[in-house]
Write an enzyme that holds these catalytic residues in place. Structure first.
Site, PDB file in Angstrom:
ATOM      1  N   THR A 191     -11.881   5.664  10.449  1.00 47.44           N
ATOM      2  CA  THR A 191     -11.934   4.968  11.743  1.00 47.44           C
ATOM      3  C   THR A 191     -11.404   5.836  12.889  1.00 47.44           C
ATOM      4  OG1 THR A 191      -9.896   3.881  11.073  1.00 47.44           O
ATOM      5  CG2 THR A 191     -11.895   2.579  10.929  1.00 47.44           C
ATOM      6  N   LYS A 234       0.849  -1.197   0.000  1.00 42.81           N
ATOM      7  CA  LYS A 234       0.000   0.000   0.000  1.00 42.81           C
ATOM      8  C   LYS A 234       0.880   1.240   0.000  1.00 42.81           C
ATOM      9  CE  LYS A 234      -2.463   1.556   3.709  1.00 42.81           C
ATOM     10  NZ  LYS A 234      -2.260   3.012   3.792  1.00 42.81           N
ATOM     11  N   ARG A 239       2.827  -1.239  10.691  1.00 39.69           N
ATOM     12  CA  ARG A 239       3.912  -1.296  11.677  1.00 39.69           C
ATOM     13  C   ARG A 239       4.240  -2.677  12.233  1.00 39.69           C
ATOM     14  NH1 ARG A 239       1.263   3.702  14.628  1.00 39.69           N
ATOM     15  NH2 ARG A 239      -0.498   2.639  13.646  1.00 39.69           N
ATOM     16  N   ASP A 285      -3.404   4.288  -1.977  1.00 40.55           N
ATOM     17  CA  ASP A 285      -4.339   4.735  -0.936  1.00 40.55           C
ATOM     18  C   ASP A 285      -4.309   6.258  -0.847  1.00 40.55           C
ATOM     19  OD1 ASP A 285      -5.924   4.906   1.362  1.00 40.55           O
ATOM     20  OD2 ASP A 285      -4.298   4.337   2.712  1.00 40.55           O
ATOM     21  N   LEU A 286      -4.918   6.914  -1.840  1.00 40.23           N
ATOM     22  CA  LEU A 286      -4.912   8.388  -1.830  1.00 40.23           C
ATOM     23  C   LEU A 286      -6.297   8.958  -1.513  1.00 40.23           C
ATOM     24  CD1 LEU A 286      -2.471   9.137  -4.823  1.00 40.23           C
ATOM     25  CD2 LEU A 286      -1.959   8.963  -2.389  1.00 40.23           C
ATOM     26  N   LYS A 287      -7.275   8.108  -1.317  1.00 33.96           N
ATOM     27  CA  LYS A 287      -8.613   8.513  -0.842  1.00 33.96           C
ATOM     28  C   LYS A 287      -9.118   9.771  -1.550  1.00 33.96           C
ATOM     29  CE  LYS A 287      -7.835   6.730   3.865  1.00 33.96           C
ATOM     30  NZ  LYS A 287      -6.387   6.437   3.847  1.00 33.96           N
ATOM     31  N   PHE A 288      -9.372   9.652  -2.840  1.00 27.72           N
ATOM     32  CA  PHE A 288      -9.776  10.832  -3.615  1.00 27.72           C
ATOM     33  C   PHE A 288     -11.151  11.346  -3.181  1.00 27.72           C
ATOM     34  CE2 PHE A 288      -6.969   8.485  -6.655  1.00 27.72           C
ATOM     35  CZ  PHE A 288      -5.905   9.352  -6.541  1.00 27.72           C
ATOM     36  N   ASP A 342     -13.311  14.860  -4.374  1.00 31.13           N
ATOM     37  CA  ASP A 342     -13.338  16.141  -5.077  1.00 31.13           C
ATOM     38  C   ASP A 342     -14.603  16.158  -5.945  1.00 31.13           C
ATOM     39  OD1 ASP A 342     -12.485  18.572  -6.399  1.00 31.13           O
ATOM     40  OD2 ASP A 342     -10.413  18.015  -5.938  1.00 31.13           O
TER      41      ASP A 342
HETATM   42  O1  C5P Z   1       0.759   0.488  11.043  1.00 33.94           O
HETATM   43  P1  C5P Z   1      -0.658   0.076  10.905  1.00 33.94           P
HETATM   44  O2  C5P Z   1      -0.838  -1.432  10.743  1.00 33.94           O
HETATM   45  O3  C5P Z   1      -1.560   0.664  11.958  1.00 33.94           O
HETATM   46  O4  C5P Z   1      -1.071   0.717   9.492  1.00 33.94           O
HETATM   47  C1  C5P Z   1      -2.373   0.672   8.990  1.00 33.94           C
HETATM   48  C2  C5P Z   1      -2.428   1.384   7.687  1.00 33.94           C
HETATM   49  O5  C5P Z   1      -3.789   1.431   7.274  1.00 33.94           O
HETATM   50  C3  C5P Z   1      -1.944   2.820   7.708  1.00 33.94           C
HETATM   51  O6  C5P Z   1      -1.373   3.105   6.438  1.00 33.94           O
HETATM   52  C4  C5P Z   1      -3.207   3.620   7.915  1.00 33.94           C
HETATM   53  O7  C5P Z   1      -3.133   4.903   7.354  1.00 33.94           O
HETATM   54  C5  C5P Z   1      -4.219   2.783   7.140  1.00 33.94           C
HETATM   55  N1  C5P Z   1      -5.602   2.954   7.528  1.00 33.94           N
HETATM   56  C6  C5P Z   1      -6.057   2.756   8.817  1.00 33.94           C
HETATM   57  N2  C5P Z   1      -7.381   2.942   9.112  1.00 33.94           N
HETATM   58  C7  C5P Z   1      -8.222   3.289   8.146  1.00 33.94           C
HETATM   59  C8  C5P Z   1      -7.786   3.469   6.833  1.00 33.94           C
HETATM   60  C9  C5P Z   1      -6.447   3.291   6.563  1.00 33.94           C
HETATM   61  O8  C5P Z   1      -5.292   2.405   9.708  1.00 33.94           O
HETATM   62  N3  C5P Z   1      -9.494   3.421   8.425  1.00 33.94           N
END
Ligand code: C5P
Length: 237
Positions: free
Chosen positions: A125, A34, A217, A61-64, A66
């Site tokens: 979230t 991603k 992470r 994952d740029l969540k457009f 507009d």
């Molecule tokens: O490091 P971690 O496992 O928490 O990363 C989760 C990834 O998913 C991050 O890139 C975060 O921006 C993304 N994300 C999220 N919750 C969302 C949408 C995307 O944690 N609702």
């Protein structure tokens, strides 16, 4: 589907070099990465090319969000980049989502390629019920709005949504078995929860019916990321 076709590793690093190091380290095990706004803003499309060269796929994952014309135009560009998956905000409305999907359909047909999987963000979230009410100034439960947004995405011809693992059941009931559900907030048992609030283990998320698990992470920050990725895949199998 094999577990490695369902695992998406979030390449949340700030520079091209760091991203490439991680891709090299992980690409024998991880098949989908991603790329989010931080990395894409730092590197641009060359990071997508490099991931493709390493034999992996990209969820952009740029969540457009507009006006419909603008999101349609960017959807064409993203389709040309050959990504596997990208997303838009359901809050942009059905007209925006339909415009985006039609533009991507047309571009893919013109290029003779498969259109990327298109998914919608329902409710971020990071919202609590209180901050959701305060921000949008309307009195609706988050779960209700998730359901409504998922239905709008489906009516617009999108393939699915990004959602919390705790919303999987509701979305399945609402949109059916073929609707794609992509879930972040995954933490292997014993992993540090960090800032994620509503988490599930990889095995729970698969059992609930998630189609794609986004893990950042717990893999990237592990002392040995490749081993951490393999452990997550084992739990998903
Ligand atoms: O490091 P971690 O496992 O928490 O990363 C989760 C990834 O998913 C991050 O890139 C975060 O921006 C993304 N994300 C999220 N919750 C969302 C949408 C995307 O944690 N609702």
């Amino acid at each position: 589907m094999n577990a490695n076709e369902k695992l998406i590793v979030a390449l949340d690093v700030p520079t091209f070099d760091q991203a490439i190091d991680k891709v090299k380290e992980l690409s024998s095990t991880v098949k989908i990465f991603k790329v989010g706004s931080q990395l894409y803003t730092a590197c641009g499309p060359k990071i997508i090319e490099k991931i493709h060269e390493a034999g992996a796929k990209v969820f952009l994952d740029l969540k457009f969000y507009d006006i419909p014309n603008t999101v349609a135009k960017v959807s064409e560009v993203v389709t040309e980049l050959g990504v596997f998956m990208f997303n838009v905000h359901a809050a942009g409305g059905e007209q925006m989502m339909v415009a985006a999907r039609e533009a991507a359909d047309q571009k893919a047909a013109q290029l003779g390629i498969k259109r990327p999987i298109m998914i919608a963000v329902t409710v971020l979230t990071s919202f609590s019920q209180d901050s959701f009410h305060h921000t949008l100034n309307f009195d609706r439960e988050i779960a209700e709005h998730v359901k409504h947004s998922a239905l709008m995405a489906q009516n617009s011809g999108l393939d699915g949504v990004v959602a919390s693992t705790h919303e999987i059941k509701l979305i399945r009931q609402t949109c059916g078995d073929r609707f794609v559900i992509v879930t972040p907030g995954i933490r292997p048992a014993q992993a540090d929860v960090q800032d994620q609030k509503r988490i599930m283990t990889p095995e729970q998320a698969i059992k609930e019916g998630s189609d794609y698990l986004v893990v950042g992470r717990p893999i990237l920050a592990a002392p040995e990321p490749e081993i951490a990725a393999r452990l997550v895949l084992e739990k998903m199998s």
